[in-house]
Write a protein that holds these residues in place. Structure first.
Motif, short mmCIF file in Angstrom:
data_model
loop_
_atom_site.label_atom_id
_atom_site.label_comp_id
_atom_site.label_asym_id
_atom_site.label_seq_id
_atom_site.Cartn_x
_atom_site.Cartn_y
_atom_site.Cartn_z
N SER A 1 24.06 71.95 -5.56
CA SER A 1 22.84 72.74 -5.40
C SER A 1 22.25 72.50 -4.02
CB SER A 1 21.81 72.35 -6.47
OG SER A 1 21.37 71.01 -6.25
N LEU A 2 21.33 73.37 -3.64
CA LEU A 2 20.62 73.19 -2.38
C LEU A 2 19.76 71.94 -2.45
CD1 LEU A 2 20.04 74.43 0.41
CD2 LEU A 2 18.18 75.75 -0.65
N GLU A 3 19.19 71.67 -3.61
CA GLU A 3 18.36 70.48 -3.77
C GLU A 3 19.17 69.21 -3.53
OE1 GLU A 3 14.56 68.99 -4.23
OE2 GLU A 3 15.23 71.08 -4.16
N ALA A 4 20.42 69.20 -4.00
CA ALA A 4 21.27 68.03 -3.78
C ALA A 4 21.56 67.83 -2.30
CB ALA A 4 22.58 68.20 -4.55
N LYS B 1 19.57 68.72 0.12
CA LYS B 1 18.32 68.24 0.73
C LYS B 1 18.17 66.73 0.64
CE LYS B 1 15.60 72.46 -0.10
NZ LYS B 1 14.49 73.07 -0.88
N HIS B 2 18.71 66.13 -0.42
CA HIS B 2 18.54 64.71 -0.64
C HIS B 2 19.75 63.89 -0.19
CE1 HIS B 2 15.41 66.32 -3.41
NE2 HIS B 2 14.77 65.24 -3.01
N VAL C 1 28.30 74.49 -0.89
CA VAL C 1 27.38 74.47 -2.03
C VAL C 1 27.92 75.45 -3.07
CG1 VAL C 1 25.02 74.83 -2.83
CG2 VAL C 1 25.42 73.89 -0.55
N THR D 1 26.72 76.53 -6.29
CA THR D 1 25.91 77.08 -7.38
C THR D 1 26.39 78.47 -7.78
OG1 THR D 1 24.00 75.86 -6.54
CG2 THR D 1 23.56 77.63 -8.11
N ILE E 1 17.94 82.12 -6.46
CA ILE E 1 18.68 80.88 -6.24
C ILE E 1 19.80 81.11 -5.23
CG2 ILE E 1 20.09 79.09 -7.32
CD1 ILE E 1 18.62 79.75 -9.97
N ILE F 1 20.10 79.62 -1.26
CA ILE F 1 21.19 78.79 -0.72
C ILE F 1 21.77 79.43 0.53
CG2 ILE F 1 23.50 77.88 -1.18
CD1 ILE F 1 22.62 77.74 -4.17
N GLY G 1 20.55 77.11 3.21
CA GLY G 1 21.61 76.11 3.25
C GLY G 1 22.22 75.91 4.64
N LEU H 1 19.76 74.02 6.94
CA LEU H 1 19.65 72.62 6.58
C LEU H 1 20.90 71.85 6.99
CD1 LEU H 1 18.10 70.35 5.17
CD2 LEU H 1 19.05 71.16 2.99
#
Length: 479
Positions: free
Chosen positions: A141-144, A146-147, A160, A162, A175, A179, A183, A186
């Motif tokens: 995911s995009l959230e993953a 980011k972290h 990515v 998803t 969603i 991304i 994405g 980022l």
């Protein structure tokens, strides 16, 4: 002077207040409602919109912003407006970066060499001559992403994976597009060499990748970015599942080559009583280049043109002007919509009501609105006319105005949202399969019926719908 009894005075005051309140309500005259019903019924059997979208997809084809077909598309739109009998036809310039696609290729080079079907994304940078080979790092995911630790990404190709699912209102695209847009930016900031995503599409069994724009604003910060078809994304994930390092070679020949000046093309059916007050409808004239831009967004332009043409054929012109806008370069950042809003923001109070069609050609099933409270009764009247053709009114949802006209809504234009059935829209969206055969003429005609009826009723209304600078900031208009 004789004094009125208290009870009689109170009653008189209440009557006066009620009369004043009633005077502020926006209503649609019975004669206009009847004419709108006639327009609706006539449109349901009219083939004009299908003829228009057939014309643009056949005579012009794909209309990538800034390409030679972009200019041909503008000339086609000018000629079509005139042929359909619009009173006034003109253009307004729109400038934007010129991004060009020349070729794209990708292959897994290890551990299991094989080719991949993919397509470059808008504003992607090209790879160095001879291509770029790097190890792939996968995120769910995009959230993953980011972290993630930037060290795990630096110098690698970020992927990515998803997957979008089908929904009537297409909400998973929020969603997928998130991304695709965010994405690559980022990944670039984290030092990645390139970016891949599973296509923002719902056609799980088609080896046809979906293009679309990235969020790169500065070409110096762009990295190569592309979308894999869903089956190729599945294949890459199977290879990654072996737990061995996986390397991909990307060879993208694309990039920004300068600036380009295009134009929004506008046609008007001039209002009889209030020509400076407008009902704004439209679609975007540009398309991505793999297909012919039938559902995205030849259909939207055709719906608006055909609806206004039907109104123009009435025995007399509507009270207010029906303005159809064929927007430039929506696909790579709402350039036409933003330029239009900047140019016309000072006149937002003259915009009676507006919305754009940009979600395919299936039947409209839902209407929502952002209008002043005193105009809700008029929206109810519009809803009653649209109900027989399958449109339900959701009074709790705001109306965004569609993609490009969201920018005018952001300036304070009262707006509708007319939601089409998008269940299979993202099977074809931004792909080589966006072609005329995906459009059902009868479903397209239902769209014209909706647009013709609402536009006419808005043009004939006694009162306005609340357009004013900043009027709808509360519902996030224009974001």
């Amino acid at each position: 002077m004789r004094r009125l009894p208290l009870s009689l005075l109170a009653a008189s005051l209440m009557l006066a207040i009620g009369t004043a309140s009633a005077a502020t309500q926006t209503t649609i005259p019975a004669a206009a409602v009847k004419t709108a019903e006639q327009l609706r019924d006539k449109a349901m059997g009219d083939n004009t919109a299908f003829d228009i979208v057939q014309s643009v997809t056949t005579e012009v084809g794909a209309r990538l912003a800034g390409s030679p077909a972009d200019e041909r598309g503008r000339e086609w739109a000018i000629a079509k407006f005139k042929a359909l009998g619009f009173d006034k036809v003109y253009t307004e310039q729109v400038s934007y970066p010129l991004w060009q696609r020349r070729s794209e290729h990708a292959e897994i080079v290890g551990p299991f060499p094989q080719s991949l079907d993919l397509i470059a994304l808008g504003y992607s940078a090209g790879t160095p001559k001879g291509g770029l080979t790097a190890e792939v790092v996968k995120f769910d995911s995009l959230e993953a992403l980011k972290h993630a630790d930037p060290a795990s990404v630096k110098g690698k190709i970020v992927y990515v994976g998803t997957r979008m699912e089908r929904h009537r209102d297409g909400h998973d695209y929020g969603i997928g597009s998130g991304i695709r847009v965010g994405g690559p930016v980022l990944a670039s900031q984290m030092g990645a060499a390139g970016f891949l995503l599973r296509s923002a599409g719902t056609d799980a069994n088609s080896r046809t990748p979906h293009t679309g724009v990235t969020g790169f604003k500065d070409p110096k910060e762009a990295i190569p970015a592309a979308a894999l078809s869903n089956p190729d994304a599945d294949q890459l994930e199977r290879v990654l599942a072996y737990g061995k390092p996986v390397s991909i070679k990307l060879d993208l020949d694309c990039g920004i080559t300068g600036m380009y000046t295009g134009a929004n093309v506008i046609g008007e059916i001039t209002g009889r009583k209030h020509p400076d007050q407008v009902v704004a409808i439209g679609g975007h004239l540009d398309s991505w280049d793999p297909g012919t831009g039938a559902i995205d967004d030849g259909a939207g332009v055709a719906i608006a043109m055909a609806a206004a043409k039907l109104i123009g054929e009435l025995p007399q012109r509507p009270d207010r002007t029906i303005r159809v806008i064929a927007f430039a370069n929506e696909e790579m950042g709402l350039w036409g919509g933003r330029a239009y809003a900047e140019k016309h923001a000072k006149d937002v109070g003259k915009f009676q009501l507006g919305t754009e069609s940009d979600f395919g050609a299936r039947k409209v099933w839902r209407m929502s609105a952002s209008v002043k409270p005193e105009a809700r009764g008029a929206i109810d009247q519009i809803a009653q006319v649209l109900a027989p053709v399958g449109v339900a009114y959701d009074a709790k949802m705001p109306g965004g105005g569609g993609s490009d006209l969201s920018q005018m809504h952001g300036k304070g234009m009262a707006a509708l949202s007319l939601t089409q059935d998008g269940t299979d829209y993202f099977d074809y969206h931004h792909t080589a399969n966006d072609t005329l055969d995906k459009i059902d003429p009868k479903e397209l005609a239902q769209n014209v019926a909706v647009y013709a009826a609402f536009s006419y009723m808005a043009a004939q209304a006694n009162g306005d719908f609340g357009s004013a600078p900043g009027a709808f900031a509360k519902d996030g208009a224009g974001e």
